[in-house]
Write a protein that holds these residues in place. Structure first.
Motif, PDB file in Angstrom:
ATOM      1  N   ARG A   1      35.402  32.157  47.432  1.00 28.76           N
ATOM      2  CA  ARG A   1      36.891  32.304  46.802  1.00 28.76           C
ATOM      3  C   ARG A   1      36.781  33.552  45.930  1.00 28.76           C
ATOM      4  O   ARG A   1      37.675  34.157  45.731  1.00 28.76           O
ATOM      5  CB  ARG A   1      37.224  30.933  46.049  1.00 28.76           C
ATOM      6  CG  ARG A   1      37.809  29.999  47.324  1.00 28.76           C
ATOM      7  CD  ARG A   1      39.249  30.190  47.673  1.00 28.76           C
ATOM      8  NE  ARG A   1      39.464  28.841  48.630  1.00 28.76           N
ATOM      9  CZ  ARG A   1      40.463  28.156  48.196  1.00 28.76           C
ATOM     10  NH1 ARG A   1      41.246  28.366  47.185  1.00 28.76           N
ATOM     11  NH2 ARG A   1      40.662  27.085  48.893  1.00 28.76           N
ATOM     12  N   PHE A   2      35.904  33.565  45.104  1.00 36.14           N
ATOM     13  CA  PHE A   2      35.756  34.490  43.908  1.00 36.14           C
ATOM     14  C   PHE A   2      35.507  36.013  44.587  1.00 36.14           C
ATOM     15  O   PHE A   2      36.270  36.777  44.038  1.00 36.14           O
ATOM     16  CB  PHE A   2      34.366  34.049  42.958  1.00 36.14           C
ATOM     17  CG  PHE A   2      34.739  32.970  42.114  1.00 36.14           C
ATOM     18  CD1 PHE A   2      36.159  32.494  41.548  1.00 36.14           C
ATOM     19  CD2 PHE A   2      33.644  32.008  41.791  1.00 36.14           C
ATOM     20  CE1 PHE A   2      36.296  31.468  41.145  1.00 36.14           C
ATOM     21  CE2 PHE A   2      34.032  30.882  41.160  1.00 36.14           C
ATOM     22  CZ  PHE A   2      35.487  30.700  40.649  1.00 36.14           C
TER      23      PHE A   2
ATOM     24  N   ALA B   1      38.793  37.098  45.868  1.00 38.21           N
ATOM     25  CA  ALA B   1      39.678  37.380  44.775  1.00 38.21           C
ATOM     26  C   ALA B   1      38.914  38.552  44.150  1.00 38.21           C
ATOM     27  O   ALA B   1      39.607  38.873  43.109  1.00 38.21           O
ATOM     28  CB  ALA B   1      39.990  36.072  44.008  1.00 38.21           C
ATOM     29  N   LYS B   2      37.860  39.051  44.300  1.00 40.42           N
ATOM     30  CA  LYS B   2      37.283  40.088  43.524  1.00 40.42           C
ATOM     31  C   LYS B   2      36.926  39.835  42.139  1.00 40.42           C
ATOM     32  O   LYS B   2      37.049  40.565  41.336  1.00 40.42           O
ATOM     33  CB  LYS B   2      37.911  41.505  43.879  1.00 40.42           C
ATOM     34  CG  LYS B   2      38.391  41.907  45.195  1.00 40.42           C
ATOM     35  CD  LYS B   2      39.018  43.235  45.314  1.00 40.42           C
ATOM     36  CE  LYS B   2      39.224  43.588  46.752  1.00 40.42           C
ATOM     37  NZ  LYS B   2      38.115  43.442  47.716  1.00 40.42           N
ATOM     38  N   ASP B   3      36.533  38.628  42.198  1.00 40.25           N
ATOM     39  CA  ASP B   3      36.392  38.078  40.641  1.00 40.25           C
ATOM     40  C   ASP B   3      34.674  37.757  40.478  1.00 40.25           C
ATOM     41  O   ASP B   3      34.063  37.003  40.542  1.00 40.25           O
ATOM     42  CB  ASP B   3      37.031  36.767  40.387  1.00 40.25           C
ATOM     43  CG  ASP B   3      36.607  36.219  39.045  1.00 40.25           C
ATOM     44  OD1 ASP B   3      35.747  36.478  38.251  1.00 40.25           O
ATOM     45  OD2 ASP B   3      37.151  35.034  38.754  1.00 40.25           O
ATOM     46  N   ASP B   4      34.032  38.966  40.098  1.00 40.83           N
ATOM     47  CA  ASP B   4      32.542  39.126  40.193  1.00 40.83           C
ATOM     48  C   ASP B   4      32.035  38.353  39.132  1.00 40.83           C
ATOM     49  O   ASP B   4      30.937  37.644  39.186  1.00 40.83           O
ATOM     50  CB  ASP B   4      32.042  40.565  40.151  1.00 40.83           C
ATOM     51  CG  ASP B   4      32.532  41.559  41.408  1.00 40.83           C
ATOM     52  OD1 ASP B   4      32.625  40.740  42.349  1.00 40.83           O
ATOM     53  OD2 ASP B   4      32.594  42.785  41.080  1.00 40.83           O
ATOM     54  N   VAL B   5      32.829  38.187  37.989  1.00 34.69           N
ATOM     55  CA  VAL B   5      32.118  37.439  36.733  1.00 34.69           C
ATOM     56  C   VAL B   5      32.195  36.067  37.178  1.00 34.69           C
ATOM     57  O   VAL B   5      30.892  35.349  36.901  1.00 34.69           O
ATOM     58  CB  VAL B   5      33.206  37.751  35.463  1.00 34.69           C
ATOM     59  CG1 VAL B   5      32.745  36.775  34.359  1.00 34.69           C
ATOM     60  CG2 VAL B   5      33.179  39.158  35.123  1.00 34.69           C
ATOM     61  N   ASN B   6      33.090  35.485  37.632  1.00 32.87           N
ATOM     62  CA  ASN B   6      32.743  33.985  37.908  1.00 32.87           C
ATOM     63  C   ASN B   6      32.047  33.867  39.172  1.00 32.87           C
ATOM     64  O   ASN B   6      31.310  32.869  39.235  1.00 32.87           O
ATOM     65  CB  ASN B   6      34.236  33.192  38.495  1.00 32.87           C
ATOM     66  CG  ASN B   6      34.973  33.056  37.035  1.00 32.87           C
ATOM     67  OD1 ASN B   6      34.390  32.150  36.085  1.00 32.87           O
ATOM     68  ND2 ASN B   6      36.101  33.186  36.849  1.00 32.87           N
TER      69      ASN B   6
ATOM     70  N   GLN C   1      36.958  33.425  51.956  1.00 38.58           N
ATOM     71  CA  GLN C   1      37.411  34.543  51.457  1.00 38.58           C
ATOM     72  C   GLN C   1      38.657  34.959  51.630  1.00 38.58           C
ATOM     73  O   GLN C   1      39.306  35.538  51.051  1.00 38.58           O
ATOM     74  CB  GLN C   1      36.549  35.770  52.037  1.00 38.58           C
ATOM     75  CG  GLN C   1      35.020  35.745  51.423  1.00 38.58           C
ATOM     76  CD  GLN C   1      33.925  36.676  52.284  1.00 38.58           C
ATOM     77  OE1 GLN C   1      34.493  37.606  52.382  1.00 38.58           O
ATOM     78  NE2 GLN C   1      32.688  36.544  52.014  1.00 38.58           N
TER      79      GLN C   1
ATOM     80  N   GLY D   1      40.760  33.012  49.224  1.00 40.55           N
ATOM     81  CA  GLY D   1      40.829  33.672  47.984  1.00 40.55           C
ATOM     82  C   GLY D   1      41.561  35.097  47.949  1.00 40.55           C
ATOM     83  O   GLY D   1      42.068  35.162  47.088  1.00 40.55           O
ATOM     84  N   GLU D   2      41.856  35.701  49.148  1.00 39.98           N
ATOM     85  CA  GLU D   2      42.401  36.798  49.252  1.00 39.98           C
ATOM     86  C   GLU D   2      44.387  36.410  49.297  1.00 39.98           C
ATOM     87  O   GLU D   2      45.206  37.330  49.186  1.00 39.98           O
ATOM     88  CB  GLU D   2      42.608  37.642  50.693  1.00 39.98           C
ATOM     89  CG  GLU D   2      41.076  38.318  50.316  1.00 39.98           C
ATOM     90  CD  GLU D   2      40.576  38.976  52.176  1.00 39.98           C
ATOM     91  OE1 GLU D   2      41.674  38.680  52.926  1.00 39.98           O
ATOM     92  OE2 GLU D   2      39.588  39.150  52.261  1.00 39.98           O
TER      93      GLU D   2
END
Length: 456
Positions: free
Chosen positions: A74-75, A78-83, A298, A301-302
């Protein structure tokens, strides 16, 4: 030349490394059993049953791995590399810590589990020695499995493949050295296979951890050396239903193996050999399970559930072709597949060969629905819907595998109706039929569509 559409290419790009990695693992298991098989039916039964006890611990490992894959997918979508990075770190901590009590469980209760499963005293004595070594490596095994799940969720199935192949090469090498005592190494017999496995797992994990730490992969391990409770809760909220599901499955498998074991050592040896051969057949299903899980997660997530659903339909088509081919091999060539696992000098050679061949024919019939089951289960879990598979497993395995295996295997009397029982073959028929019912239930859950709206 075969032309694949965009969805099929995305699936194949993730599926083939997962398939190859697991084929290498399965080939290693086959090599293990071939080498152990040279020691006789007792060694095969002991290692096979010890491996089953080890497998009963997989639900705990799956809890963290499933939650990690779903969240990372999911991250990444959503391009959430930190999480995504934080989820990897917390999952490694959780996995290693959960592996410690599992290790102690095997050390102190492994022989009792073998006894509950109905093993004979000689099988218990040898199997327990095997178990104690295998369980010593569980903290590292859990952490490594979870790291692989995180990478797959991020779309990297090649690194787990390469590390898996390395692990298997180390394992196979030390199998030969330690089982038979070659090149000055001690001759440990079946226990040598356990040490070889542990060495392979450890080296593979350490190299993988270094690669994650160095930042050379799609994910990076940035240790804060502290727990982030919210992220740990999110991982477990998704993963715990999978742990319960796998726990139920493991308990049912314990009951099922107890039924098989009570048909005698030869039936048990044939069952274990059949399992090893069949395990190579469902590797395509595993690859598409991994690919579907990652791509569904994924896509959600998008914010694109239609893309996720389209991916699943393509995966069902592709896995059906692969599993149909594998089914034909199992059904047409069972004796040739079994022969390498039994020593011709074993006095029980003929009976074990006959029974194991029957096993492969029976399970071959259900290989295509097994592939569909893998894909649909992967889709639901990749979406974060882990409760539905839990409910399906709790119902289907009991009603359509355990109960029929017992009644048809041992026989029953109801009033004037008396059925003698078909022995271990009935247990195998029940297992094959249950695959059809479980696949049908997963299809129903998928078509219902609630997985598209699960919050992770």
């Amino acid at each position: 030349m075969i032309h694949l559409n965009e969805d099929q290419r995305r699936l194949w790009k993730l599926a083939w490394p997962a398939i190859m990695g697991n084929i290498s693992q399965t080939l290693l298991n086959l090599v293990d059993m071939m080498m152990v098989g040279q020691l006789g039916a007792l060694a095969v039964a002991a290692v096979g049953l010890g491996g089953q006890v080890s497998w009963f611990m997989m639900p705990i490992m799956a809890a963290v791995a499933t939650g990690t894959l779903a969240l990372v997918a999911r991250f990444v979508g959503a391009k959430d590399d930190v999480n995504a990075t934080l989820a990897l770190e917390q999952s490694l901590y959780l996995a290693f810590l959960l592996g410690i009590p599992v290790m102690f469980f095997g050390w102190f209760l492994g022989d009792d589990i073998l006894r509950i499963m109905g093993a004979k005293p000689d099988v218990i004595a040898l199997g327990y020695k095997y178990i104690k070594v295998i369980f010593a490596f569980y903290p590292i095994r859990f952490a490594g499995f979870t790291a692989f799940a995180a990478l797959r969720g991020a779309g990297d199935t090649r690194t787990p493949m390469k590390l898996g192949i390395l692990m298997n090469v180390i394992n196979a090498t030390f199998d030969y050295l330690l089982i038979f005592g070659k090149l000055g190494f001690p001759k440990l017999g079946p226990v040598g296979a356990a040490w070889a496995s542990g060495l392979g797992i450890t080296v593979s994990f350490l190299i993988g951890l270094y690669l994650l730490w160095s930042g050379n992969l799609v994910l990076r391990f940035k240790p804060s050396w502290s727990f982030h409770l919210d992220m740990a809760k999110r991982i477990l909220r998704i993963g715990v239903p999978t742990m319960v599901e796998r726990g139920i499955f493991s308990f049912y498998n314990l009951l099922y193996m107890s039924i098989v074991t009570r048909f005698g050592t030869l039936a048990l040896a044939a069952h274990q050999i059949g399992l090893r051969v069949e395990s190579i057949a469902y590797m395509p299903a595993f690859g598409f399970n991994v690919a579907t899980s990652a791509l569904v997660g994924q896509s959600l997530g998008e914010g694109n559930p239609e893309k996720a659903e389209r991916t699943v339909y393509e995966a069902l088509k592709m896995v059906g072709i692969f599993m149909g081919f594998m089914a034909a091999i199992l059904i047409v060539f069972p004796r040739y597949l079994v022969m390498p696992f039994i020593s011709p000098n074993d006095p029980n050679y003929g009976e074990v060969l006959r029974l194991a061949s029957i096993y492969l024919i029976i399970v071959g019939i259900s290989e295509i629905p097994l592939g569909w089951l893998f894909v649909l289960g992967g889709a639901l879990r990749g979406a974060g819907d882990t409760k539905t598979p839990m409910y399906i497993t709790a119902t289907s395995k009991l009603l359509f595998r355990i109960v029929p295996a017992y009644l048809l295997g041992f026989g029953f009397t109801i009033g004037l109706i008396h059925f003698e029982g078909l022995g271990v073959i009935a247990a195998w028929i029940a297992m094959s039929l249950e695959t059809f019912t479980t696949a049908a239930l997963f299809w129903w859950a998928f078509k219902r569509g609630k997985w598209k709206y699960v919050k992770v």
